[in-house]
Motif scaffolding. Structure first.
Motif: not given
Length: 474
Positions: A102-103, A119-120, A150-154
């Protein structure tokens, strides 16, 4: 939050604390969430990820006030600055994957970097004083760095842009697949909507994760208590496999000072199995085949209960963990023609092992595993050759897989017990004689057989051509 003492009220025992929580608030507000080193890597397949998204979509579409998603079991030691997740990491990690998708949509499609950053910081990675970053959920060592990048970074972060999955780690591939599924889901729920409605829709999903995606938060103060309740609070999606139950049961039998030994041996075992690939390296299959080789026929559903009856002390737990580690190498050998274990054997044996894997008759693996540790080199080579012949005959005639497993399991135990010491003796066993189709049945079946796969058809035709050409079979 409700607190109940465990066990006898007169003893000083760790408390079990139960409370209501939501997946969204867990990842937003709980500090120091992490997966302990002895827990498995990310394991949800794409189908499990999509099931979760579908369930949530149904609840949101129906305007259901709440949707129950099982329990989260954690260990929160006194005065510690972390909380270890012992059951629930798949749901928590997948929730973060969805929020991250979503982010990403806000960032890349809606071009709203400000909202993406919010969101992050609220759900994924928090920024503290002096530039310190805190990931809201830390996976086990095998997945930790890859999950963050892979997931948490923008999307524009250098780590995100350069990260690639480790091809040797199935969990990386599964995380990648889950992230792709989440991105596709976000696109699906926003498709053909005006930009303002897309924003509202995505916030509706985040709000539901915060207020509607309910779980039961089960908090204990030590590992042993967590393991004791592990078996009974195993509730959503990818249920705890027999391998998970066995591993955590082993930990429950040893003091924390010895837990590292179990951790090391389990990780060593799984590393060997992962080298076999997703299809052949399944931990449950290996443990069951190993158990069958020494105890006879055992179903996956019965495996954990049978292990508990025999492995029931600190010494047996440590010994069994060591044996699982060492026999994993033997198991890898019977599935890997290029393995060093076959360096002194004739090249023909490597071809036979390759054929066995090609044929896919997995029911014979306990028999080969038992013989690997008992038969002399010459006898083991003869058994592998016979295993190919038996497998082809059973496939052509259509012998039920249950019959195969029953007979091979019985004789695997006999080999482990020393009651069968040669292929000649094995071939004279009545159960084997009854199982393997004789020449007349085999020849009759060849005339009318329907081959289910092209790969098997090619193999049969190639072998028939070898005979037709008058060549010696390799």
């Amino acid at each position: 939050m409700i607190s109940w003492p465990t066990g006898d009220q007169t003893e000083v025992m760790p408390k079990i604390r139960f409370g209501e929580e939501t997946l969204g608030l867990i990842v937003r507000n709980r500090q120091g969430l992490r997966v302990p080193i002895n827990q498995r890597s990310y394991a949800w397949k794409r189908s499990h990820v999509e099931d979760l998204f579908t369930d949530l979509n149904g609840a949101i579409t129906a305007k259901a006030e709440e949707y129950f998603l099982g329990s989260i079991i954690v260990v929160a030691p006194e005065k510690a600055d972390y909380i270890e997740v012992y059951d629930g990491q798949q749901r928590i990690a997948t929730t973060l994957i969805l929020i991250a998708a979503i982010r990403d949509f806000f960032f890349s499609t809606l071009k709203d970097e400000k909202e993406a950053n919010v969101i992050t910081s609220e759900f994924l990675i928090s920024l503290q004083r002096k530039g310190k970053e805190i990931s809201h959920f830390v996976l086990s060592s095998a997945d930790r760095d890859f999950f963050v990048a892979r997931v948490l970074r923008e999307p524009n972060h250098p780590d995100r842009q350069s990260v690639v999955p480790d091809p040797k780690k199935e969990s990386h591939e599964l995380i990648e697949e889950a992230a792709e599924a989440a991105a596709e889901h976000v696109k699906a729920i926003t498709k053909n909507l005006p930009a303002d409605v897309q924003v509202t829709t995505l916030h509706t999903w985040i709000d539901y994760l915060e207020h509607g995606a309910r779980v039961i938060w089960v908090e204990v103060q030590d590992q042993a208590t967590a393991y004791r309740i592990f078996e009974t609070m195993n509730d959503r999606g990818l249920k705890l496999s027999a391998a998970d139950l066995v591993k955590n049961y082993l930990y429950s039998l040893v003091p924390e000072t010895q837990a590292d030994q179990v951790t090391h041996r389990w990780q060593s075992m799984t590393a060997v199995l992962e080298s076999l690939g997703r299809e052949d390296g399944d931990v449950v299959d290996y443990i069951r085949y190993f158990w069958i080789a020494t105890h006879g026929h055992t179903r996956s559903s019965d495996l954990f209960d049978k292990v508990k009856k025999e492995v029931n002390s600190e010494s047996t737990a440590l010994s069994w963990a060591a044996t699982l580690e060492s026999r994993a190498t033997d198991y890898a050998a019977i599935l890997t023609p290029s393995h060093d274990a076959w360096s002194t054997y004739h090249q023909e044996i490597r071809a036979d092992l390759d054929t066995l894997r090609y044929l896919g008759v997995s029911q014979i693996r306990p028999l080969l595993l038992a013989a690997f540790g008992k038969f002399a080199e010459k006898e083991l080579a003869r058994l592998i050759k016979n295993a190919v012949n038996w497998s082809v005959r059973c496939l052509i005639v259509g012998v039920p897989s249950g019959n195969l497993e029953g007979v091979y399991s019985k004789n695997a135990k006999a080999i482990s017990d020393g009651a069968i010491t040669s292929v000649e003796q094995l071939a004279k066993e009545q159960s084997v004689i009854s199982l393997i189709p004789p020449d007349d049945r085999f020849i009759a079946a060849v005339r009318t057989v329907t081959v289910p796969t092209a790969s098997l058809a090619r193999y049969y035709l190639r072998r028939l051509q070898i005979v037709a050409d008058g060549k010696a079979e390799p």
